[in-house]
Design a protein around this motif. Sequence first.
Motif, short mmCIF file in Angstrom:
data_model
loop_
_atom_site.label_atom_id
_atom_site.label_comp_id
_atom_site.label_asym_id
_atom_site.label_seq_id
_atom_site.Cartn_x
_atom_site.Cartn_y
_atom_site.Cartn_z
N ASP A 135 0.82 -1.22 0.00
CA ASP A 135 0.00 0.00 0.00
C ASP A 135 0.85 1.26 0.00
OD1 ASP A 135 -2.34 -1.28 0.17
OD2 ASP A 135 -2.82 -0.70 2.23
N GLU A 136 2.01 1.13 0.59
CA GLU A 136 2.92 2.28 0.68
C GLU A 136 3.81 2.26 -0.55
OE1 GLU A 136 3.10 4.64 2.88
OE2 GLU A 136 2.18 3.91 4.73
N LEU A 137 3.59 3.21 -1.45
CA LEU A 137 4.44 3.29 -2.64
C LEU A 137 5.55 4.29 -2.32
CD1 LEU A 137 3.10 3.70 -6.28
CD2 LEU A 137 5.43 4.05 -5.57
N VAL A 193 5.37 2.90 19.39
CA VAL A 193 3.98 2.78 19.83
C VAL A 193 3.07 2.76 18.62
CG1 VAL A 193 4.00 5.25 20.39
CG2 VAL A 193 2.13 3.85 21.22
N GLU A 194 2.16 1.79 18.60
CA GLU A 194 1.24 1.66 17.46
C GLU A 194 0.03 2.56 17.67
OE1 GLU A 194 1.62 0.28 14.62
OE2 GLU A 194 -0.40 0.12 13.80
N LYS A 195 -0.21 3.40 16.69
CA LYS A 195 -1.38 4.29 16.67
C LYS A 195 -1.66 4.96 18.01
CE LYS A 195 -3.40 2.07 12.65
NZ LYS A 195 -2.66 0.85 12.40
N PRO A 196 -0.73 5.81 18.45
CA PRO A 196 -0.93 6.50 19.74
C PRO A 196 -2.17 7.39 19.71
CG PRO A 196 0.88 7.49 18.49
CD PRO A 196 0.48 6.26 17.74
N ALA A 206 7.01 8.47 11.71
CA ALA A 206 6.07 7.37 11.51
C ALA A 206 6.68 6.25 10.66
CB ALA A 206 4.83 7.89 10.81
N ALA A 207 6.37 5.02 11.03
CA ALA A 207 6.78 3.85 10.22
C ALA A 207 5.97 3.86 8.93
CB ALA A 207 6.54 2.57 11.00
N ILE A 208 6.65 3.68 7.80
CA ILE A 208 5.95 3.77 6.51
C ILE A 208 6.07 2.47 5.71
CG2 ILE A 208 5.86 6.27 6.27
CD1 ILE A 208 8.50 6.01 4.59
C1 G1P Z 1 0.42 -0.40 9.42
C2 G1P Z 1 1.31 -0.50 10.67
C3 G1P Z 1 1.72 0.89 11.13
C4 G1P Z 1 2.39 1.64 9.99
C5 G1P Z 1 1.46 1.67 8.77
C6 G1P Z 1 2.16 2.28 7.58
O1 G1P Z 1 -0.79 0.19 9.81
O2 G1P Z 1 0.61 -1.19 11.68
O3 G1P Z 1 2.62 0.78 12.22
O4 G1P Z 1 2.73 2.94 10.41
O5 G1P Z 1 1.04 0.35 8.41
O6 G1P Z 1 1.29 2.39 6.50
P1 G1P Z 1 -2.14 0.11 8.90
O7 G1P Z 1 -2.00 1.16 7.86
O8 G1P Z 1 -2.18 -1.28 8.33
O9 G1P Z 1 -3.27 0.39 9.84
#
Ligand code: G1P
Length: 292
Positions: A135-137, A193-196, A206-208
Amino acid sequence: MSIKPVKTAVFPVGGQGTRFLPATKAMPKEMLPVVDKPLLQYAVDEALAAGIERLVFVTARGKGALEDYFDVARELVDSLTAKGKTAELATLEETQIEPGRMVYVRQQEPAGLGHAVWCARHVVGRDAFAVLLPDELLWNPASPALKEMHDAYMKLGGNIISVLEVPEEHTHRYGIVSPGRRDGLITEVSALVEKPARGTAPSRLAAIGRYILQPEVMDVLALGKRGAGNEIQLTDAMAEMIGNQPFHALTFTGTRFDCGDKAGHVTANIALALEREDVGPAVREWLRAQQF
Ligand code: G1P
């Protein structure tokens, strides 16, 4: 101890793609095109550019088109050959992956990203591996994201994730880094932290969707602990490894398109079309003529 190059990449592609209904009613969202290539092809190309040899797809019911896509389309090849359509044949060849390099495993329940990655554990084995969220291009043709991460990994070892600064009001959508020492584009990760909740994010990093991880993450995921959204989160499992193993974030310097989002997907189509010699001029002309 010398660091071995990463050879396996995991692509979680089991999601239902409900944000793209009705298009995704009968096709996987990863097959949605950006210009003329499916979204997934961009992530696969990025992995191959980083030296990945084995591609593990964590799929689900209704995702069969993904397997067909990377296979040889025999009837098509035969008819294009008979018609002498060499350009089209070359395009097809670019999508074919040598037999034995693709592995498909099924995620049998939608239990989260961490669960999807865990489904690949027997294929991954006990070596470091990459994870790419298609999903992340991440667009940086001169220096693809995973290749840059891999270069950093060969120096630093441990775990490396790709990050980008996002606006404060978007931090609740992502895995967010609590930053330690910074050295240029590299940041030590002291917590994740996931989705603070809004207003609580430790940073805007943010993790991408690109990760190089040590196999021990699979042991943490095996515990099946539920986190945000009652799902098994990759971010939570990674967070548990911090302190035991090196953990760094590498800031991405190219252009990121969030193709899990309609506006992001449309934007990616426009931006990549503009770069192309064949369709770019017509798209540019149309854009110029608009009175925005
Ligand atoms: C996932 C990860 C999240 C990340 C994100 C990037 O979330 O759980 O840590 O930052 O992808 O797109 P999602 O988008 O599946 O909710």
